[in-house]
Design an enzyme around this catalytic site. Structure first.
Site, PDB file in Angstrom:
ATOM      1  N   ASP A 136      11.324 -14.367  38.135  1.00 39.11           N
ATOM      2  CA  ASP A 136      12.053 -13.121  38.377  1.00 39.11           C
ATOM      3  C   ASP A 136      11.985 -12.243  37.132  1.00 39.11           C
ATOM      4  O   ASP A 136      12.334 -12.685  36.034  1.00 39.11           O
ATOM      5  CB  ASP A 136      13.514 -13.456  38.706  1.00 39.11           C
ATOM      6  CG  ASP A 136      14.221 -12.322  39.415  1.00 39.11           C
ATOM      7  OD1 ASP A 136      13.668 -11.210  39.453  1.00 39.11           O
ATOM      8  OD2 ASP A 136      15.326 -12.543  39.920  1.00 39.11           O
ATOM      9  N   TYR A 137      11.519 -11.007  37.303  1.00 42.02           N
ATOM     10  CA  TYR A 137      11.532 -10.068  36.183  1.00 42.02           C
ATOM     11  C   TYR A 137      12.974  -9.807  35.746  1.00 42.02           C
ATOM     12  O   TYR A 137      13.855  -9.574  36.571  1.00 42.02           O
ATOM     13  CB  TYR A 137      10.907  -8.731  36.575  1.00 42.02           C
ATOM     14  CG  TYR A 137       9.399  -8.675  36.446  1.00 42.02           C
ATOM     15  CD1 TYR A 137       8.770  -8.883  35.226  1.00 42.02           C
ATOM     16  CD2 TYR A 137       8.606  -8.386  37.550  1.00 42.02           C
ATOM     17  CE1 TYR A 137       7.392  -8.821  35.110  1.00 42.02           C
ATOM     18  CE2 TYR A 137       7.228  -8.321  37.441  1.00 42.02           C
ATOM     19  CZ  TYR A 137       6.630  -8.538  36.211  1.00 42.02           C
ATOM     20  OH  TYR A 137       5.258  -8.466  36.102  1.00 42.02           O
TER      21      TYR A 137
END
Length: 248
Positions: A24-25
């Site tokens: 996940d960014y």
């Protein structure tokens, strides 16, 4: 984050001998805001690796970062993300459960401290009015005819679109490019690990236990290295038997 979402993640499980990998960014749209606006305070916070919401709260409330309370940080987080969506005093006040006047004061203080962000948002509105569209980092256009509409509410909607489309669109561009490069890397190395799905700023992979370390390294390489920004791109990676555990 809803109960239904948790049930879906719990039900999404890896087959025997494999695990799910969630990548996940971290705060991608705020990092893009720092890059595009070049606001010195935003750039400094991300470059130092500090908690951007804590740093924002410290500036807004005029206290040292170690004196920022949980409530102050939560308010700063709401304001940080509210700038992306063009929230005004009414919407912000309702979300924070404070008066409209207090919300207006928060917004004014925010843009005083982050003048580069204010200048960027204003610049995007001017660009949309002048050329009829705004662009992502990769020059993908979003046309905004609403910006010249006679109706005030429609024009206001167009202004918000002109401000947040480059951020949301650039985030979408980045993860799509990372997906293509990651898939090619997995195939090139003849790994059994494979991409399953993309959800907003997150990629979910299935990988044999023996390939987890290599798959994780490739994920970081292609997601964090997808583009060279003025602030680092950071990816949070989790592993679990099911999607919920991988997200924890």
């Amino acid at each position: 984050r809803t109960a239904e979402g948790r049930r879906i993640r719990e039900a999404f499980i890896a087959p025997p001998g494999s695990m799910l990998l969630s990548a996940d960014y971290s705060q991608i749209e705020l990092r893009l805001m720092a890059h595009l606006s070049e606001d010195p305070a935003f750039l400094a916070a991300f470059r130092s690796g500090e908690d951007i919401h804590r740093q924002t709260a410290a500036l807004i409330f005029g206290v040292a970062p170690d004196l920022v309370s949980a409530e102050m940080r939560a308010q700063a987080k709401t304001i940080n993300f509210g700038t992306i969506y063009g929230q005004g005093p009414f919407a912000l006040g309702r979300q924070l459960r404070i008066s409209q006047d207090e919300a207006k004061r928060f917004i004014n203080e925010y843009f005083t401290r982050f003048a580069g962000v204010r200048a960027y948002l204003d610049r995007q509105v001017e660009l949309a009015r002048a050329q009829g569209y705004v662009e992502t980092l990769f020059k993908r256009r979003r046309y905004i005819p609403e910006i010249k509409d006679k109706n005030f509410n429609t024009r206001a909607f167009g202004e918000r679109l002109s401000q947040n489309s480059p951020l949301q669109g650039s985030a979408a561009d980045l993860i799509k490019i990372a997906m293509v490069r990651l898939h090619r890397a997995l195939v090139a190395e003849r790994l059994e690990a494979r991409l399953l799905l993309q959800v907003h700023d997150e990629l979910v992979l299935e990988a044999p236990v023996a390939e987890l370390d290599r798959a994780t390294a490739l994920v970081r390489q292609h997601m964090e290295g997808v583009a060279e920004l003025k602030v680092p791109l950071i990816v949070d990676v989790g592993v679990g038997d099911n999607w919920l555990d991988a997200k924890r």
